[in-house]
Write an enzyme that holds these catalytic residues in place. Sequence first.
Site, PDB file in Angstrom:
ATOM      1  N   LEU A   1      -2.309   3.064  18.045  1.00 10.28           N
ATOM      2  CA  LEU A   1      -1.696   4.349  18.388  1.00 10.28           C
ATOM      3  C   LEU A   1      -2.277   4.869  19.694  1.00 10.28           C
ATOM      4  O   LEU A   1      -3.477   4.706  19.957  1.00 10.28           O
ATOM      5  CB  LEU A   1      -1.940   5.356  17.265  1.00 10.28           C
ATOM      6  CG  LEU A   1      -1.208   5.026  15.962  1.00 10.28           C
ATOM      7  CD1 LEU A   1      -1.733   5.890  14.830  1.00 10.28           C
ATOM      8  CD2 LEU A   1       0.295   5.203  16.125  1.00 10.28           C
TER       9      LEU A   1
ATOM     10  N   ASN B   1       0.828  -1.219   0.000  1.00  7.79           N
ATOM     11  CA  ASN B   1       0.000   0.000   0.000  1.00  7.79           C
ATOM     12  C   ASN B   1       0.857   1.261   0.000  1.00  7.79           C
ATOM     13  O   ASN B   1       0.500   2.261  -0.627  1.00  7.79           O
ATOM     14  CB  ASN B   1      -0.965  -0.011   1.187  1.00  7.79           C
ATOM     15  CG  ASN B   1      -2.163  -0.895   0.915  1.00  7.79           C
ATOM     16  OD1 ASN B   1      -3.059  -0.517   0.154  1.00  7.79           O
ATOM     17  ND2 ASN B   1      -2.180  -2.081   1.502  1.00  7.79           N
TER      18      ASN B   1
ATOM     19  N   HIS C   1      -8.186  -1.312   5.792  1.00  9.38           N
ATOM     20  CA  HIS C   1      -8.454  -2.618   6.406  1.00  9.38           C
ATOM     21  C   HIS C   1      -9.132  -3.523   5.376  1.00  9.38           C
ATOM     22  O   HIS C   1     -10.062  -3.070   4.678  1.00  9.38           O
ATOM     23  CB  HIS C   1      -9.351  -2.434   7.635  1.00  9.38           C
ATOM     24  CG  HIS C   1      -9.626  -3.724   8.345  1.00  9.38           C
ATOM     25  ND1 HIS C   1      -8.720  -4.309   9.200  1.00  9.38           N
ATOM     26  CD2 HIS C   1     -10.695  -4.571   8.299  1.00  9.38           C
ATOM     27  CE1 HIS C   1      -9.222  -5.446   9.664  1.00  9.38           C
ATOM     28  NE2 HIS C   1     -10.411  -5.629   9.133  1.00  9.38           N
TER      29      HIS C   1
ATOM     30  N   ASN D   1      -6.514   4.628   8.038  1.00 12.26           N
ATOM     31  CA  ASN D   1      -6.045   3.246   7.960  1.00 12.26           C
ATOM     32  C   ASN D   1      -6.804   2.543   6.846  1.00 12.26           C
ATOM     33  O   ASN D   1      -7.935   2.928   6.505  1.00 12.26           O
ATOM     34  CB  ASN D   1      -6.327   2.536   9.285  1.00 12.26           C
ATOM     35  CG  ASN D   1      -5.848   1.087   9.298  1.00 12.26           C
ATOM     36  OD1 ASN D   1      -4.744   0.787   8.827  1.00 12.26           O
ATOM     37  ND2 ASN D   1      -6.652   0.190   9.814  1.00 12.26           N
TER      38      ASN D   1
HETATM   39  C1  GRF Z   1      -3.317  -4.662   4.013  1.00 13.30           C
HETATM   40  O1  GRF Z   1      -4.116  -5.757   3.643  1.00 13.30           O
HETATM   41  C2  GRF Z   1      -4.099  -3.709   4.862  1.00 13.30           C
HETATM   42  O2  GRF Z   1      -5.456  -3.710   4.593  1.00 13.30           O
HETATM   43  C3  GRF Z   1      -3.867  -4.247   6.268  1.00 13.30           C
HETATM   44  O3  GRF Z   1      -2.538  -4.708   6.246  1.00 13.30           O
HETATM   45  C4  GRF Z   1      -2.186  -5.093   4.924  1.00 13.30           C
HETATM   46  C5  GRF Z   1      -0.902  -4.365   4.602  1.00 13.30           C
HETATM   47  O4  GRF Z   1      -0.339  -4.806   3.396  1.00 13.30           O
HETATM   48  N1  GRF Z   1      -4.116  -3.231   7.267  1.00 13.30           N
HETATM   49  P1  GRF Z   1       0.912  -4.031   2.800  1.00 13.30           P
HETATM   50  O5  GRF Z   1       2.001  -4.039   3.873  1.00 13.30           O
HETATM   51  O6  GRF Z   1       0.495  -2.656   2.437  1.00 13.30           O
HETATM   52  O7  GRF Z   1       1.311  -4.847   1.604  1.00 13.30           O
END
Ligand code: GRF
Length: 180
Positions: free
Chosen positions: A85, A12, A101, A99
């Site tokens: 946090l 991400n 999710h 965030n």
């Molecule tokens: C993602 O699936 C996000 O939704 C969750 O943790 C994962 C992180 O993946 N909170 P990355 O480290 O961004 O590949």
Amino acid sequence: MLGVLVSGRGSNLQALIDAGLPVSAVASNRADAYALMRARAAGVPTATFSLDCHADREERDLVMATWLEEHGVELVVLAGYMHLLTKPFLDRFPERIVNVHPSLLPEFPGLNAIQAALEANVETTGVTVHLVDEGLVTGAVLRQGELPLEPRETPEERIHAVEHRLLPTVVREMMASCAR
Ligand code: GRF
């Protein structure tokens, strides 16, 4: 400017960088997070704030918030950041922490949300981008993206693809509203 908190592989974070968003600092609780390599490869300053090096979580979060502010951060994105946090951090960035999710919250709020959706045999799952508060994925929902859970073999890839579109879109909109 954006600050991104990471603990893992950082896909991400990569999506935010690839979208051309102004990521000015990347922080982690783990020195071995692969996401830090992605940040360095993109020329973004990184730092690790391990709990082992601080008296408690509040102190660690305060030091981390100060480092982010020193890098001009106005909006914080949690991209696979695995610690809750504390209030001292939340108070420094009010309504400015988001965030991502991998479920349609409030469904499947836990750690293994994709697996939980598969086990619950739901037909549709998705992704939620939400504001962060002191709870575990309890802050206000900003945007959700749905997708069918079929075919059941590749849910991770398809959910991450939705994340990589949705998160940069919401962050870009929030940055535009910051600038007003
Ligand atoms: C993602 O699936 C996000 O939704 C969750 O943790 C994962 C992180 O993946 N909170 P990355 O480290 O961004 O590949």
